[in-house]
Design an enzyme around this catalytic site. Structure first.
Site, mmCIF file in Angstrom:
data_model
loop_
_atom_site.group_PDB
_atom_site.id
_atom_site.type_symbol
_atom_site.label_atom_id
_atom_site.label_comp_id
_atom_site.label_asym_id
_atom_site.label_seq_id
_atom_site.Cartn_x
_atom_site.Cartn_y
_atom_site.Cartn_z
ATOM 1 N N GLY A 189 18.674 42.936 115.942
ATOM 2 C CA GLY A 189 18.745 43.719 117.175
ATOM 3 C C GLY A 189 20.147 44.252 117.398
ATOM 4 N N CYS B 267 19.587 38.089 111.001
ATOM 5 C CA CYS B 267 20.723 38.769 111.623
ATOM 6 C C CYS B 267 20.883 38.309 113.076
ATOM 7 C CB CYS B 267 20.565 40.289 111.501
ATOM 8 S SG CYS B 267 22.104 41.201 111.823
ATOM 9 N N TYR B 268 20.595 39.158 114.050
ATOM 10 C CA TYR B 268 20.660 38.755 115.462
ATOM 11 C C TYR B 268 19.782 37.523 115.696
ATOM 12 C CZ TYR B 268 20.074 39.239 120.584
ATOM 13 O OH TYR B 268 20.024 39.035 121.934
ATOM 14 N N HIS C 130 19.800 41.321 105.981
ATOM 15 C CA HIS C 130 18.439 41.804 106.179
ATOM 16 C C HIS C 130 17.606 41.613 104.911
ATOM 17 C CE1 HIS C 130 18.841 43.498 110.211
ATOM 18 N NE2 HIS C 130 20.089 43.754 109.867
ATOM 19 N N GLU D 220 14.407 42.233 104.695
ATOM 20 C CA GLU D 220 13.243 43.113 104.677
ATOM 21 C C GLU D 220 13.488 44.451 103.998
ATOM 22 O OE1 GLU D 220 15.280 43.625 108.733
ATOM 23 O OE2 GLU D 220 15.042 42.101 107.187
ATOM 24 N N SER E 17 -9.753 64.633 111.940
ATOM 25 C CA SER E 17 -8.760 65.679 111.712
ATOM 26 C C SER E 17 -8.700 66.100 110.252
ATOM 27 C CB SER E 17 -7.376 65.183 112.139
ATOM 28 O OG SER E 17 -6.924 64.172 111.254
ATOM 29 N N GLY E 18 -9.235 65.259 109.362
ATOM 30 C CA GLY E 18 -9.109 65.520 107.935
ATOM 31 C C GLY E 18 -7.950 64.784 107.324
ATOM 32 N N GLY E 19 -7.111 64.155 108.182
ATOM 33 C CA GLY E 19 -6.026 63.334 107.672
ATOM 34 C C GLY E 19 -6.553 61.999 107.174
ATOM 35 N N VAL E 20 -5.686 61.232 106.565
ATOM 36 C CA VAL E 20 -6.081 59.959 105.977
ATOM 37 C C VAL E 20 -6.615 58.998 107.040
ATOM 38 C CG1 VAL E 20 -5.274 57.944 104.691
ATOM 39 C CG2 VAL E 20 -4.431 60.224 104.096
ATOM 40 N N ASP E 21 -5.904 58.872 108.167
ATOM 41 C CA ASP E 21 -6.251 57.860 109.168
ATOM 42 C C ASP E 21 -7.642 58.086 109.745
ATOM 43 O OD1 ASP E 21 -3.641 57.143 108.656
ATOM 44 O OD2 ASP E 21 -2.860 58.095 110.462
ATOM 45 N N SER E 22 -7.889 59.283 110.250
ATOM 46 C CA SER E 22 -9.185 59.538 110.879
ATOM 47 C C SER E 22 -10.315 59.520 109.852
ATOM 48 C CB SER E 22 -9.172 60.866 111.633
ATOM 49 O OG SER E 22 -8.972 61.958 110.751
ATOM 50 N N SER E 23 -10.037 59.948 108.627
ATOM 51 C CA SER E 23 -11.065 59.951 107.586
ATOM 52 C C SER E 23 -11.482 58.539 107.212
ATOM 53 C CB SER E 23 -10.556 60.690 106.344
ATOM 54 O OG SER E 23 -10.280 62.045 106.625
ATOM 55 N N LYS F 97 0.253 52.499 107.524
ATOM 56 C CA LYS F 97 -0.265 53.653 106.789
ATOM 57 C C LYS F 97 -0.677 53.297 105.359
ATOM 58 C CE LYS F 97 -0.181 57.734 107.556
ATOM 59 N NZ LYS F 97 -1.226 58.669 108.027
#
Length: 514
Positions: free
Chosen positions: A54, A81-82, A171, A173, A225-231, A370
């Site tokens: 943070g 870290c923090y 870090h 990650e 929408s035709g995007g990956v998520d909605s498909s 994603k």
């Protein structure tokens, strides 16, 4: 029940990367504000807790601190870290501002073995890490010992093996700490004892069951929408409830060239999913006329989507639910560790639908990042040509035409964008690039074409590489490729006389590159 890890976020830019590394280690995790109440921490049912980094200092009175119960639950705790500084400060150690601040690449000397390092780092080794801190621990709480140091941090990594408390000043990650993901896996699997059974196959089974339980005999409309998520959301819901799903493709007038037709053909022919193609382009574009502020554009688009879905649902009749492809980053961005936040993705309805709507939300991807959505798409047997598509933002081309939107500007942008993507595919580079697109900048330049002067728009091209959509770098096209693309755009797209390539990178911890 899949093992769970709780990440307490103190405003770190890297918190979502921590979550990705935990999930890669096979454990389900969620990010919660660092100051949530003890009852919420206990209710989550975690096998372990991670304290994020943070921007604050534990030496400041207004710094955010976790509930003290975190250290009394008998759970393994990892402070990053923090988070390490919080752990030391709250358990009786001492932290102070350092005259030797460490930012960027550094090297730690491993001075002792511990469970966190098991099989990854060994005593006596020197390891590369990524630092980002101005304070340092100068005294450890009782029960802790130093296991790694740097010139500026005598307690760069600490361990209390009895209580399974570990802290690192660097870090883990980020990819700049080469073995950081392996250390997080050690914490998740060896220290916390998580089984590592968080898989997409298991998620799909659970999600299908959850959709059926939520929807029952009801009917769902899904904004496609035709995007990956909605498909992926549509195919998953269809697998769960079949004919109870109706997909709605809203043509906003802000889609890419040929987008609406491609999506309609794919879902009608391949999946045999009922699809309503709603042309609302006049409605969207009239409401956006003269609007320049990007956040105002987003709000207008989000509200108009809701109005269209509401209208379609009434027309269809007997619709009880609205499905959308909300992802976990959308959820995270709607919460602030310092209280209610400004919603970054303001075109999403993360907080719910307007009260006037009787529809209830179905968000089956709400727990996923994603790249996990793409993995789920493969689990569902979806073609790579669909799930491998570059991300396309919900507001569409509205935010790729900075300033006021006109139909002419949108058409110019579509042509330029199409040429850019065509050349990327022709060069065999599409799959090597996370996202590529054109932007029509709100500036004009004087040029000479043939024997005449021109005064036309500038087109910016962006192309980035990424593995998870949270960190990115520009793609290093060779000059011959860029020259070919620029030449085609200037020659074939009337209204553009200059093309530039954007070589800015996307910093770790941010989500979207639109």
């Amino acid at each position: 029940m899949t093992d769970r890890v709780l990440i307490l976020d103190f405003g770190a830019q890297y918190s979502q990367l921590i979550a990705r590394r935990v999930r890669e280690a096979g454990a389900y995790c969620e990010i919660k504000p660092g100051n949530i109440k003890a009852i919420e921490i206990a209710a989550f049912g975690a096998r372990a807790i991670i304290l994020s980094g943070g921007p604050a200092s534990v030496t400041e009175a207004e710094s955010i601190v976790p509930d003290a119960s975190v250290f009394k639950l008998g759970l393994p705790v990892l402070g990053i870290c923090y988070g390490e500084q919080l752990m030391c400060s709250m358990l009786g150690g001492k932290v102070e501002p350092s005259e030797h601040r460490e930012f960027g690449r550094a090297f730690v000397d491993v001075t002792a073995d511990c469970a966190l390092f098991d099989g990854v780092w060994q005593k006596g080794a020197r390891e590369q890490v990524w630092m980002s801190h101005g304070d340092r621990v100068i005294a450890l709480p009782a029960g802790f010992r130093a296991v790694a140091t740097t010139e500026g941090s005598p307690f760069a990594a600490i361990a209390d093996d009895k209580r399974h408390f570990y802290g690192v000043q660097f870090h883990l990650e980020v990819v700049h700490t080469p073995h950081g993901a392996a250390l997080i896996k050690n914490f998740v699997r060896k220290v916390a004892g998580c089984a590592g059974d968080w898989t997409m196959a298991a998620f799909k089974t659970r999600a299908v069951q959850a959709i059926r339980a939520q929807v029952g005999a009801g009917h769902v409309i899904c904004g496609l929408s035709g995007g990956v998520d909605s498909s992926v959301a549509a195919v998953l819901i269809h697998e769960a409830i079949g004919k109870q799903l109706i997909c709605v493709l809203v043509d906003t007038g802000l889609l890419r060239a040929g987008e609406a037709e491609q999506v309609a053909t794919l879902f009608r022919d391949r999946y045999n999913i009922p699809l309503i193609h709603e042309d609302a382009s006049d409605e969207f574009l009239s409401k956006l006329a003269g609007v320049s502020d990007p956040e105002t554009k987003r709000r207008i688009i989000g509200n108009t989507f809701i109005e269209v879905f509401e209208r379609v649902a009434k027309r269809a009749g007997n619709v009880d639910f609205l499905a959308q492809g909300t992802l976990y980053p959308d959820v995270i961005e709607s919460v602030s560790v310092k209280g209610p936040s400004a919603v970054i993705k303001s075109h999403h309805n993360v907080g719910g639908l307007p009260e006037r709507m009787r529809l209830k939300l179905v968000e089956p991807l709400r727990e996923l990042f994603k790249d996990e959505v793409r993995e789920l798409g493969r689990e569902l047997g979806m073609p790579d040509s669909l799930i491998g598509r570059h991300p396309f933002p919900g507001p569409g081309l509205a935010i790729r035409v900075p300033g006021a939107i006109t139909r002419d500007a949108l058409e110019v942008l579509r042509k330029a964008d199409l040429i850019f993507l065509e050349e990327i595919r022709n060069a065999g580079l599409y799959e090597a690039i996370w996202q590529a697109f054109a932007v029509l900048l709100p500036v004009r330049t004087v040029g000479v074409m043939g024997d005449a002067r021109t005064y036309e728009r500038v087109c910016a091209l962006r192309a980035v590489t990424s593995t998870d959509g949270m960190t990115a770098d520009f793609y290093p096209f060779d000059m011959a490729f860029l020259g070919r693309v620029a030449n085609r755009i200037v020659n074939e797209v009337r209204g553009i006389n200059r093309v530039v390539y954007d070589v800015t990178s996307k910093p770790p911890g941010t989500i979207e590159w639109e």
